[in-house]
Motif scaffolding. Sequence first.
Motif, PDB file in Angstrom:
ATOM      1  N   ASN A 628      35.522  92.627 159.128  1.00 21.35           N
ATOM      2  CA  ASN A 628      35.520  92.715 160.602  1.00 21.35           C
ATOM      3  C   ASN A 628      36.850  93.243 161.118  1.00 21.35           C
ATOM      4  N   LEU A 629      37.915  92.812 160.518  1.00 29.75           N
ATOM      5  CA  LEU A 629      39.237  93.273 160.945  1.00 29.75           C
ATOM      6  C   LEU A 629      39.460  94.727 160.548  1.00 29.75           C
ATOM      7  N   LEU A 630      39.054  95.103 159.350  1.00 27.21           N
ATOM      8  CA  LEU A 630      39.263  96.468 158.855  1.00 27.21           C
ATOM      9  C   LEU A 630      38.433  97.477 159.637  1.00 27.21           C
ATOM     10  N   ASN A 631      37.370  97.024 160.265  1.00 26.19           N
ATOM     11  CA  ASN A 631      36.538  97.924 161.082  1.00 26.19           C
ATOM     12  C   ASN A 631      37.201  98.303 162.398  1.00 26.19           C
ATOM     13  N   GLU A 632      38.285  97.606 162.739  1.00 28.27           N
ATOM     14  CA  GLU A 632      39.020  97.961 163.952  1.00 28.27           C
ATOM     15  C   GLU A 632      39.656  99.340 163.773  1.00 28.27           C
ATOM     16  N   PRO A 633      39.395 100.269 164.653  1.00 31.02           N
ATOM     17  CA  PRO A 633      39.890 101.644 164.486  1.00 31.02           C
ATOM     18  C   PRO A 633      41.402 101.715 164.276  1.00 31.02           C
ATOM     19  N   LEU A 634      42.170 100.979 165.053  1.00 29.96           N
ATOM     20  CA  LEU A 634      43.623 101.046 164.932  1.00 29.96           C
ATOM     21  C   LEU A 634      44.092 100.534 163.561  1.00 29.96           C
ATOM     22  N   ILE A 635      43.386  99.550 163.050  1.00 28.14           N
ATOM     23  CA  ILE A 635      43.741  99.009 161.736  1.00 28.14           C
ATOM     24  C   ILE A 635      43.439 100.025 160.649  1.00 28.14           C
ATOM     25  N   SER A 636      42.237 100.611 160.665  1.00 28.74           N
ATOM     26  CA  SER A 636      41.856 101.565 159.622  1.00 28.74           C
ATOM     27  C   SER A 636      42.737 102.806 159.672  1.00 28.74           C
ATOM     28  N   SER A 637      43.070 103.283 160.880  1.00 25.99           N
ATOM     29  CA  SER A 637      43.931 104.471 160.967  1.00 25.99           C
ATOM     30  C   SER A 637      45.336 104.154 160.469  1.00 25.99           C
ATOM     31  N   LEU A 639      46.056 102.036 158.106  1.00 25.48           N
ATOM     32  CA  LEU A 639      45.973 101.962 156.648  1.00 25.48           C
ATOM     33  C   LEU A 639      45.946 103.357 156.028  1.00 25.48           C
ATOM     34  N   ILE A 640      45.255 104.285 156.692  1.00 25.27           N
ATOM     35  CA  ILE A 640      45.266 105.670 156.193  1.00 25.27           C
ATOM     36  C   ILE A 640      46.680 106.226 156.265  1.00 25.27           C
ATOM     37  N   SER A 641      47.376 105.894 157.356  1.00 23.58           N
ATOM     38  CA  SER A 641      48.772 106.330 157.510  1.00 23.58           C
ATOM     39  C   SER A 641      49.660 105.735 156.429  1.00 23.58           C
ATOM     40  N   VAL A 642      49.429 104.465 156.106  1.00 27.30           N
ATOM     41  CA  VAL A 642      50.207 103.798 155.042  1.00 27.30           C
ATOM     42  C   VAL A 642      49.973 104.499 153.719  1.00 27.30           C
ATOM     43  N   PHE A 643      48.713 104.837 153.450  1.00 24.86           N
ATOM     44  CA  PHE A 643      48.381 105.533 152.209  1.00 24.86           C
ATOM     45  C   PHE A 643      49.086 106.877 152.144  1.00 24.86           C
ATOM     46  N   GLU A 644      49.094 107.588 153.247  1.00 27.89           N
ATOM     47  CA  GLU A 644      49.724 108.916 153.271  1.00 27.89           C
ATOM     48  C   GLU A 644      51.239 108.809 153.137  1.00 27.89           C
ATOM     49  N   LYS A 645      51.814 107.743 153.672  1.00 28.71           N
ATOM     50  CA  LYS A 645      53.258 107.521 153.494  1.00 28.71           C
ATOM     51  C   LYS A 645      53.608 107.382 152.024  1.00 28.71           C
ATOM     52  N   LYS A 670      35.043 101.888 151.652  1.00 31.70           N
ATOM     53  CA  LYS A 670      34.222 102.816 152.436  1.00 31.70           C
ATOM     54  C   LYS A 670      34.349 102.548 153.922  1.00 31.70           C
ATOM     55  N   ILE A 671      34.995 101.418 154.254  1.00 31.71           N
ATOM     56  CA  ILE A 671      35.260 101.131 155.669  1.00 31.71           C
ATOM     57  C   ILE A 671      36.413 102.003 156.162  1.00 31.71           C
ATOM     58  N   ILE A 672      37.461 102.085 155.318  1.00 29.82           N
ATOM     59  CA  ILE A 672      38.645 102.867 155.709  1.00 29.82           C
ATOM     60  C   ILE A 672      38.395 104.352 155.487  1.00 29.82           C
ATOM     61  N   PHE A 673      37.935 104.711 154.303  1.00 29.89           N
ATOM     62  CA  PHE A 673      37.695 106.116 153.972  1.00 29.89           C
ATOM     63  C   PHE A 673      36.195 106.354 153.959  1.00 29.89           C
ATOM     64  N   LYS A 674      35.673 106.551 155.140  1.00 30.01           N
ATOM     65  CA  LYS A 674      34.214 106.735 155.262  1.00 30.01           C
ATOM     66  C   LYS A 674      33.779 108.068 154.667  1.00 30.01           C
TER      67      LYS A 674
END
Length: 1461
Positions: A628-637, A639-645, A670-674
Amino acid sequence: MSAAIVSYFSQQQLKDALVDLSLKLEQDPNSSSTLCELFGVVDDKLKQDVLPNVYEYCINVLQGCSFERYGSVLQLITKFNNETLTSKLVSYITLELTRFIESSSINFDLNFKEKLLYKYNNFSVNLENDDLNIELEEIVSLLKFLESAYMVNDILKSTTLDYLCCFYLGINEEKISSVASKILKWRTQSLSQNKEMEPFIWDLILELMESTNEKLNNGYILWLRYLANSDPDLLHNNDFFQNKIIDNTKYWGFLQKGLVSDLHEHRKFSVSILQLLIKSINIDLDNKFMKWDVSQKNAYLNYWQRFITLYEIIGIDTSLHQAQAASNDMINLLSKDSKIKVPFSLALFSIGFKGSMETVRKFTLNLILSIPPDNLNCFGDDHFHFFKNHFLQIAVAASNFFVYENFDKESKCMYKCEYGETFLSFIVNCFKNLNKEGVSMLSLSILEFLTEHTEAYDTSKIYLTLGLLKGLQAKNFQVLDTKHIKLLSKLFESTCTDGDVFDTTLQTSHLRLLLFTVPNLGLVIKSLAQFMQFNDNKGFNADGKVILNENFELFLDYFIVNFDNDLIIQFCKNNSTKLNMQSYLVALLILSNTNLKLISSVVGDILSYKDSDCLLLEITSSGLPFDNLLNEPLISSRLISVFEKALVESECKKNNSLYNQSFVNLVNSKIIFKDQRYFEEINLNSLWQDIVNSIQSDDEEILKLTISKFQFLNEILPKLIYNESAEKIISLENLSWLQEIAFNNQSINFSKNFYKSKDVFVKNFYGILQTYLKIINLNDDKNKSNILQLINKDAPKLDHLGMVSVINVLMDLINDIDDFDDASCLVVLDILTEIWDSLTTERLILKQKALHLSFIKIVFSDFFLKRSIENSVISERLTRIGNQIIERSYAKKSFLPTLFNCISLFQMKTPKVFEKAFWLIEILINAFTFFQTGDASFKLEYVVGEAYDKNFNLNPRDFFYNKVNGDCEVSYRVRIVLILSKIGNEIFMRQIWNHILQNEDNFHLFKPIKRADGFEEWKRVQLLSVLLLTFKFLETDDLFQLTNDEIIPAIFREASPLCRTYLEWMISYTLVKVHRDSEKMKQILSIFEKDIKNLQPSMITSFERIGCLMSKSLTDSETKTNFLSDFLIKFIIPLATSNKSQVRHFSVSTIISIYPVIKAENLQIDSHLLNTLSNIYNSALETDNYVTYRSGDALIWNIISDFTLVGIFGGVLLRLSDREVDFIDESLFYKYSTDLEKKLLKVAIGENDKDLFLSPGSRIVKPGSSLLLDGAKAANIHSDILLQTKSGSWSTVMDLDAEDQQQSSIKRTNLIVIASLVDKIPNLGSICRVCDCLGVGRLTMNDLKIVRHPQFRNVAVTSDKWMPIEEVQIENIVKFMREQKANGYTLIGLEQTDKSVVLNSELKFPDKSLILLGREREGIPGNLLAELDFCVEIKQGGVVRSMNIQTAAAIIIHAYSSQHC
């Protein structure tokens, strides 16, 4: 000097004489005697003239500590008989004792002074301007003088001195207090009559009892003396005593404490004081310790008399059989109707737990466990001290947790721990009777015990913790507050040494205890965080996050019920900056699963958290339900930013802590990287270059960071197989180059644990290589060769994680490559052998079990097993490794089940190929005859696994033990049997025989070394069961040859009944197979027939059984009739009259079994023979011992119908023997075989026939049942049973004041026993004990040092302390006897001579008798016989013409004592 003589002297002359003598007292000690004589005849006026001199002399003696002159001083005082002198001496002594008290602040505790000295100021003196420097020895001298004085008379009696001597009992100097105590033994009677001192005495007792060591001892002694010297009638009518002492719980509390003292002496003091106090009660009582109703005085006295008798049996002079007889009484002490309050009742059990004998401790434990549940409220109030410090100390002992086989079909577990279940139920029942406060206190006691005993036995910790959990569940009270949680948090850190099953069960119990925490949001969140933190990085099943995840629904309910949503969200918002990461993570976990609508309100707080990137990675890697928390758009974006860092070299340097987190769950989410195509566009060049540049650094911290980045690369690469930059990086050239340059600049100054970091690097290196294997053509010989070469370089230097990864790579290789040449196969095997040799150099580490099992799976995979048929190098290597695996499986689980699962799968896939793998016979036989540890903890893992399933497992079909360890250990034995039963190849079976025969030096099957050795017998039974199985597949000629050459000779040597059963079975089976060949049959039977009457009984019974077994299995009626008739006439009937009882009984028993069979099958037996059988049969039925000897039917099984897997592997043995036998249950064969396997079996599985089993284990008899006493059984024990009392505690009081306490209470006879010729120490110990018991006057020994010998003490117990023993060496016996003869003694020898007098009722012993005991064998030497008046012999009627010396001594001493005691 007489008055007549004195009359001749003038007054002046007498005066001069007195003065002269008084002045010479110092120089001439003899002058005091003369002076005393004069004092007796002169008048007081003349005495007065020498008073100053006498006083001065007395003071000088006292000041000079002249102990040897105390007698003269006392004589002078007594003869002087002058009040002035005694008064002055009393004043002087009082002054000195008082000055010492005032001057020695360190010798008296301030509290002691305040409560006694200043309260009872009866001996204060004016000490102004006084020199207070008094030596300790001076005080000792004064007190010893007083002791000497009071022993003679009470001329120096003084109430002030009495006060002072009492006060000195509390001094910190034992040298002084012990003398003061000795003084008071002469003054106690006066003290007990002094009403003025009564309050002081009782206050003093109170203070002393609150002390320790010697002062406590003085308290007991004063208390006992005071009561023993008090008039009972006066105590009854003494209001002060009744209201201030009897009704004061402190005094009863001290007695209760004394009863459970570790010191035997204190226990004896306490029980004596207790009985005196009880007899003096004359008021109604109902307090914490005592209940008394004056109107029911006799009933209470009877109850307490019984209690003190019970206490004596348990705590003073332990008698287990008497205690067992009084079990019901002891349990009833804790009943609701008991007239004795719980503290004293528990004291009885406490002292049982402190018993020196384990049997007494076990008995007490089982009594406690037998208390009816309704009476378990006895652990309420404040009696948790007993529960924690006495009961649990014994209850958790490892030896209690006995394990035995479980034949309950409904149970998933093959073992059972009866005690564990009883202990668990007891703990739960303790909770059921408590109120909320009691539940809280008992919980606290258990948690305190667990934290104080973190190193306790793992199983006991689990059962105790489960008991606490289930107890709280039963009451459903939320009582765990801050105190409890503080202790529980410490337990989160504890680990179990016995593996993941124990650890997971224990930590799951700990976690669920938090469900009973008082509703305190912060406390629960912090505790859950600590649980995860302390259980991080444990084995997968025991990991804190995994356990929390499995129990999360329960905690979700807890939070929903106890906290509203507003409170939870407010907590998260208010504490986002205060909580550590783990606590914040828990708070967010609760929030994200309780109120979906409010999650978005805390997103901003999460993103602004001080280390939000790591927090988010922790959330993704936790495995907890954060969807439920990871589905929050700001959270998932984010996390993608963290991965790219993490991919960018410049960002890497800024965010080093990122690489401490796992990215596996993130990149697979699949929640973060759909859109998974995202990974195709990622550029890895910056990250790769950073790794390449840094891996050669000489800085340890840089290298560690680089390794973390390398791990990140390994974690994300599987998602990037089709990524262009990844394809360029992942090449064999790059990996080879990286392998060459890595750590080249490592410094010798790096930390000693840096090897672990390198191991992580190697693990990820081969993880990347595994990814590489997915994108190349593995069937290309060059690729295959290069990869093997790459791995081979690292093989000699691999550590744990590297080994795991290399095995994974090799497994992929052998599974994916279609054609592996022999050379490459040997390279792989060489690498694996290198790994194995490295693992076994020291030991196989328990925590690396996953690695060990992976190794076994690859080495014994089809890949190698197939090639082993044609390649001897492979078969030899696998044989060596297989045997080493077996050897190392003694106390290690899963090795053998994994090994034989691999071999079984190979057989199922390629049965024909398998039957050519003769080298496997060695592995199969060695494993089947390998004895694993019988240690309870090895088996308890199954029991603990079932406990987990019952209490925590949400999937009832899933057995937790199997989840952690795979199949149970017994599965490997089952699979070996199944493997052999599927072969059906005669050549393979003959090879089994050849292998065993060729290795007779190792197996000792047919030529045992130690025929009575339990392990060797067990091994022979296993071998014989396997060999019997082969009989199904061997040709008749082979059977005949083996039976003739090996089996029949073996049965003549075999002593084990179990082994003989298999040999008889084989011979009978062979006879059935060859029965149509009369020559072969005759040849076998003739070996037994030729000299049957001279055979050992065991051989005769074997022969009879073989004949009956064979005849029972013949299918042709005529053949059976002829053989049976002949066998009965020639052997069975004649042997039924044998003079050998074993043969006779067995033969009759056999007839009893055969006759009904003949009748049932209507065999055409000759009528005369049938009548004979009928007569024997009917006669046997009518005898009283018919059942006793009717064993033939049980001993004759069916060698054909019982030729099943169940029958061969233990089933038949269980029908014949009540011994513990390894048995493979029918259900196990079905459990570990597939439907296809069952169809392939050449021998049927069979059935258990448990109704016929004799083995106690198979009938589920509870081990140690004699110690387990339930409430129902206890209730059937009569409470009026007579109990033996050796010391008579209720009727006598401990005599403290006799010179020799024990001897003062015993009236000894004049008998002297000379045991100086006896040289065996145990015999002397026994004689000493007998002499003391029967009141012998004196005992002599050759050497008194013997009494200190352990063997003497073990037999004599403590009798040497009370028995007067004198050393009379052998060479001095004649002299000693002559001296006694001169004193009127009659000298008697205990010896058989031609003139000996028979010991009977007519023989009268003189009062003064001396009995000389002879040597054990030689008796009394001739020179000593010549000194005796006469000898006595004990009439004997048996074959042996002598008895043990201590037995003979006991008889003659008792004969004397019966006449003179």
